[in-house]
Design a protein around this motif. Structure first.
Motif, PDB file in Angstrom:
ATOM      1  N   GLY A   1       0.773  -1.221   0.000  1.00 56.24           N
ATOM      2  CA  GLY A   1       0.000   0.000   0.000  1.00 56.24           C
ATOM      3  C   GLY A   1       0.812   1.283   0.000  1.00 56.24           C
ATOM      4  N   ARG A   2       2.114   1.192  -0.074  1.00 59.86           N
ATOM      5  CA  ARG A   2       2.954   2.383  -0.060  1.00 59.86           C
ATOM      6  C   ARG A   2       3.355   2.780  -1.475  1.00 59.86           C
ATOM      7  N   ALA A   3       3.501   4.067  -1.686  1.00 63.79           N
ATOM      8  CA  ALA A   3       3.977   4.567  -2.971  1.00 63.79           C
ATOM      9  C   ALA A   3       5.457   4.223  -3.115  1.00 63.79           C
ATOM     10  N   TRP A   4       5.898   3.921  -4.339  1.00 64.65           N
ATOM     11  CA  TRP A   4       7.306   3.643  -4.589  1.00 64.65           C
ATOM     12  C   TRP A   4       7.747   4.285  -5.894  1.00 64.65           C
ATOM     13  N   ARG A   5       9.027   4.492  -6.011  1.00 64.77           N
ATOM     14  CA  ARG A   5       9.638   5.083  -7.204  1.00 64.77           C
ATOM     15  C   ARG A   5      10.925   4.329  -7.514  1.00 64.77           C
ATOM     16  N   GLN A   6      11.185   4.150  -8.786  1.00 64.21           N
ATOM     17  CA  GLN A   6      12.446   3.555  -9.197  1.00 64.21           C
ATOM     18  C   GLN A   6      13.550   4.593  -8.991  1.00 64.21           C
ATOM     19  N   ILE A   7      14.751   4.150  -8.608  1.00 62.36           N
ATOM     20  CA  ILE A   7      15.865   5.055  -8.372  1.00 62.36           C
ATOM     21  C   ILE A   7      16.739   5.126  -9.619  1.00 62.36           C
ATOM     22  N   GLU A   8      17.003   6.347 -10.057  1.00 59.85           N
ATOM     23  CA  GLU A   8      17.896   6.611 -11.174  1.00 59.85           C
ATOM     24  C   GLU A   8      19.156   7.237 -10.581  1.00 59.85           C
ATOM     25  N   ALA A   9      20.319   6.790 -11.008  1.00 57.69           N
ATOM     26  CA  ALA A   9      21.574   7.316 -10.477  1.00 57.69           C
ATOM     27  C   ALA A   9      22.370   7.994 -11.589  1.00 57.69           C
ATOM     28  N   HIS A  10      22.987   9.115 -11.261  1.00 55.24           N
ATOM     29  CA  HIS A  10      23.837   9.833 -12.209  1.00 55.24           C
ATOM     30  C   HIS A  10      25.182  10.086 -11.530  1.00 55.24           C
ATOM     31  N   ARG A  11      26.275   9.739 -12.234  1.00 55.63           N
ATOM     32  CA  ARG A  11      27.620   9.844 -11.671  1.00 55.63           C
ATOM     33  C   ARG A  11      28.402  10.965 -12.350  1.00 55.63           C
ATOM     34  N   CYS A  12      29.090  11.745 -11.537  1.00 56.90           N
ATOM     35  CA  CYS A  12      29.935  12.811 -12.059  1.00 56.90           C
ATOM     36  C   CYS A  12      31.213  12.201 -12.625  1.00 56.90           C
ATOM     37  N   PRO A  13      31.549  12.479 -13.900  1.00 58.52           N
ATOM     38  CA  PRO A  13      32.761  11.908 -14.490  1.00 58.52           C
ATOM     39  C   PRO A  13      34.047  12.512 -13.934  1.00 58.52           C
ATOM     40  N   LYS A  14      33.937  13.663 -13.261  1.00 57.99           N
ATOM     41  CA  LYS A  14      35.129  14.325 -12.723  1.00 57.99           C
ATOM     42  C   LYS A  14      35.453  13.876 -11.299  1.00 57.99           C
ATOM     43  N   CYS A  15      34.461  13.951 -10.393  1.00 60.47           N
ATOM     44  CA  CYS A  15      34.736  13.645  -8.981  1.00 60.47           C
ATOM     45  C   CYS A  15      34.121  12.327  -8.496  1.00 60.47           C
ATOM     46  N   GLY A  16      33.258  11.712  -9.317  1.00 59.65           N
ATOM     47  CA  GLY A  16      32.663  10.430  -8.943  1.00 59.65           C
ATOM     48  C   GLY A  16      31.435  10.510  -8.049  1.00 59.65           C
ATOM     49  N   HIS A  17      31.015  11.717  -7.682  1.00 56.51           N
ATOM     50  CA  HIS A  17      29.847  11.892  -6.820  1.00 56.51           C
ATOM     51  C   HIS A  17      28.593  11.327  -7.496  1.00 56.51           C
ATOM     52  N   LEU A  18      27.734  10.647  -6.730  1.00 58.57           N
ATOM     53  CA  LEU A  18      26.475  10.129  -7.253  1.00 58.57           C
ATOM     54  C   LEU A  18      25.318  11.034  -6.864  1.00 58.57           C
ATOM     55  N   GLU A  19      24.460  11.313  -7.822  1.00 62.00           N
ATOM     56  CA  GLU A  19      23.210  12.027  -7.589  1.00 62.00           C
ATOM     57  C   GLU A  19      22.098  11.007  -7.816  1.00 62.00           C
ATOM     58  N   LEU A  20      21.194  10.841  -6.863  1.00 63.27           N
ATOM     59  CA  LEU A  20      20.105   9.868  -6.972  1.00 63.27           C
ATOM     60  C   LEU A  20      18.781  10.594  -7.132  1.00 63.27           C
ATOM     61  N   PHE A  21      17.922  10.071  -8.016  1.00 68.27           N
ATOM     62  CA  PHE A  21      16.608  10.643  -8.268  1.00 68.27           C
ATOM     63  C   PHE A  21      15.565   9.536  -8.195  1.00 68.27           C
ATOM     64  N   ALA A  22      14.469   9.783  -7.524  1.00 66.26           N
ATOM     65  CA  ALA A  22      13.343   8.852  -7.488  1.00 66.26           C
ATOM     66  C   ALA A  22      12.433   9.220  -8.658  1.00 66.26           C
ATOM     67  N   THR A  23      12.322   8.334  -9.650  1.00 67.77           N
ATOM     68  CA  THR A  23      11.611   8.655 -10.887  1.00 67.77           C
ATOM     69  C   THR A  23      10.277   7.934 -10.971  1.00 67.77           C
ATOM     70  N   THR A  24      10.055   7.153 -11.990  1.00 68.69           N
ATOM     71  CA  THR A  24       8.763   6.510 -12.230  1.00 68.69           C
ATOM     72  C   THR A  24       8.439   5.450 -11.182  1.00 68.69           C
ATOM     73  N   GLY A  25       7.182   5.198 -10.995  1.00 71.02           N
ATOM     74  CA  GLY A  25       6.753   4.190 -10.027  1.00 71.02           C
ATOM     75  C   GLY A  25       5.250   4.032 -10.070  1.00 71.02           C
ATOM     76  N   ASN A  26       4.673   3.703  -8.910  1.00 66.73           N
ATOM     77  CA  ASN A  26       3.214   3.509  -8.870  1.00 66.73           C
ATOM     78  C   ASN A  26       2.494   4.733  -8.414  1.00 66.73           C
TER      79      ASN A  26
END
Length: 75
Positions: A50-75
């Protein structure tokens, strides 16, 4: 694939798209963000019914390697 997202750590524009893999037992192959605080069921697993969910999309910085995470499509 790169885009116009900007790294929040170093300011580099154009992060590499990817995803966070979930290879655990009975996994669907990708991680999900589930709304609300973690609650455990009788057998110790996370309650998700019964809980809402979202798929996680990850984007990586090519310079420093930092990850940015985004909750995208789901139910």
């Amino acid at each position: 694939m790169t885009n116009t997202y900007t790294c929040t750590q170093c300011g580099t524009v154009g992060l590499s798209e990817g995803f966070i893999e979930d290879a655990g037992q009975n996994s669907r192959g990708y991680a999900r963000w589930i709304e609300g605080a973690l609650e455990r069921g009788i057998l110790g697993g996370a309650k998700r019914m019964g809980r809402a969910w979202r798929q996680i999309e990850a984007h990586r910085c090519p310079k420093c390697g930092h990850l940015e995470l985004f909750a995208t499509t789901g139910n």
